[in-house]
Write a protein that holds these residues in place. Structure first.
Motif, PDB file in Angstrom:
ATOM      1  N   ARG A 229     -60.108  14.120 -36.840  1.00 41.97           N
ATOM      2  CA  ARG A 229     -58.591  14.700 -36.776  1.00 41.97           C
ATOM      3  C   ARG A 229     -58.368  16.076 -36.637  1.00 41.97           C
ATOM      4  N   ALA A 230     -58.735  16.811 -37.400  1.00 38.81           N
ATOM      5  CA  ALA A 230     -58.755  18.443 -37.670  1.00 38.81           C
ATOM      6  C   ALA A 230     -59.438  18.400 -36.121  1.00 38.81           C
ATOM      7  N   THR A 231     -60.747  18.880 -35.762  1.00 40.30           N
ATOM      8  CA  THR A 231     -61.108  18.196 -34.882  1.00 40.30           C
ATOM      9  C   THR A 231     -60.613  18.289 -33.370  1.00 40.30           C
TER      10      THR A 231
ATOM     11  N   CYS B 186     -57.978  25.197 -42.224  1.00 38.54           N
ATOM     12  CA  CYS B 186     -58.198  27.088 -41.727  1.00 38.54           C
ATOM     13  C   CYS B 186     -58.370  27.236 -39.803  1.00 38.54           C
ATOM     14  N   LEU B 187     -56.986  27.587 -39.333  1.00 40.15           N
ATOM     15  CA  LEU B 187     -56.856  27.883 -38.032  1.00 40.15           C
ATOM     16  C   LEU B 187     -58.057  29.272 -37.776  1.00 40.15           C
ATOM     17  N   MET B 188     -58.766  29.881 -36.965  1.00 42.91           N
ATOM     18  CA  MET B 188     -59.075  30.870 -37.267  1.00 42.91           C
ATOM     19  C   MET B 188     -59.124  30.862 -35.475  1.00 42.91           C
TER      20      MET B 188
ATOM     21  N   ASP C 189     -53.036  17.051 -43.677  1.00 43.13           N
ATOM     22  CA  ASP C 189     -52.320  16.216 -42.967  1.00 43.13           C
ATOM     23  C   ASP C 189     -51.833  17.138 -43.042  1.00 43.13           C
ATOM     24  N   GLU C 190     -51.921  18.661 -43.254  1.00 40.32           N
ATOM     25  CA  GLU C 190     -50.729  19.952 -43.253  1.00 40.32           C
ATOM     26  C   GLU C 190     -51.080  20.305 -41.583  1.00 40.32           C
ATOM     27  N   PHE C 191     -52.811  20.677 -42.140  1.00 41.85           N
ATOM     28  CA  PHE C 191     -53.107  21.279 -40.807  1.00 41.85           C
ATOM     29  C   PHE C 191     -53.113  20.561 -40.076  1.00 41.85           C
ATOM     30  N   VAL C 192     -53.438  19.510 -39.141  1.00 40.02           N
ATOM     31  CA  VAL C 192     -52.894  18.824 -38.380  1.00 40.02           C
ATOM     32  C   VAL C 192     -51.996  18.746 -38.069  1.00 40.02           C
ATOM     33  N   ALA C 193     -50.214  19.003 -38.432  1.00 34.44           N
ATOM     34  CA  ALA C 193     -49.403  18.885 -38.567  1.00 34.44           C
ATOM     35  C   ALA C 193     -48.372  20.289 -37.677  1.00 34.44           C
TER      36      ALA C 193
END
Length: 88
Positions: free
Chosen positions: A5-7, A33-35, A53-57
């Motif tokens: 999901r993150a990818t 983390c988003l880079m 879940d927080e990263f995807v949002a």
């Protein structure tokens, strides 16, 4: 923990923004983390370490957004929802 999901969220961000330099970093603890740009540069972090879940949002709300397509039927339905007031 699966990071599919993150990818997928990062790939959607790349296509929305037109910038292929966004990257995903995952720690051994399962945080994301988003880079931007090379991962060796700590200044390239665009987010804090977040659970999945927080990263995807965060990624979904980051960058340019694609406007929602509204058909004539959708617009008419939304108009009907607002049109009537409840009777007391």
């Amino acid at each position: 923990m699966r990071s599919t999901r993150a990818t997928a969220a990062v790939e959607r961000l790349k296509s929305r923004s037109g910038n292929p330099d966004y990257a995903l970093m995952r720690t051994a603890a399962g945080l994301f983390c988003l880079m931007l740009g090379p991962a060796a540069d700590p200044a390239s972090r665009l987010s804090e370490l977040l659970p999945l879940d927080e990263f995807v949002a965060f990624v979904n709300s980051f960058g340019p957004q694609i406007p929602r397509r509204v058909t004539k039927n959708d617009a008419a339905f939304e108009k009907q929802l607002v049109a009537k007031k409840p009777v007391e």
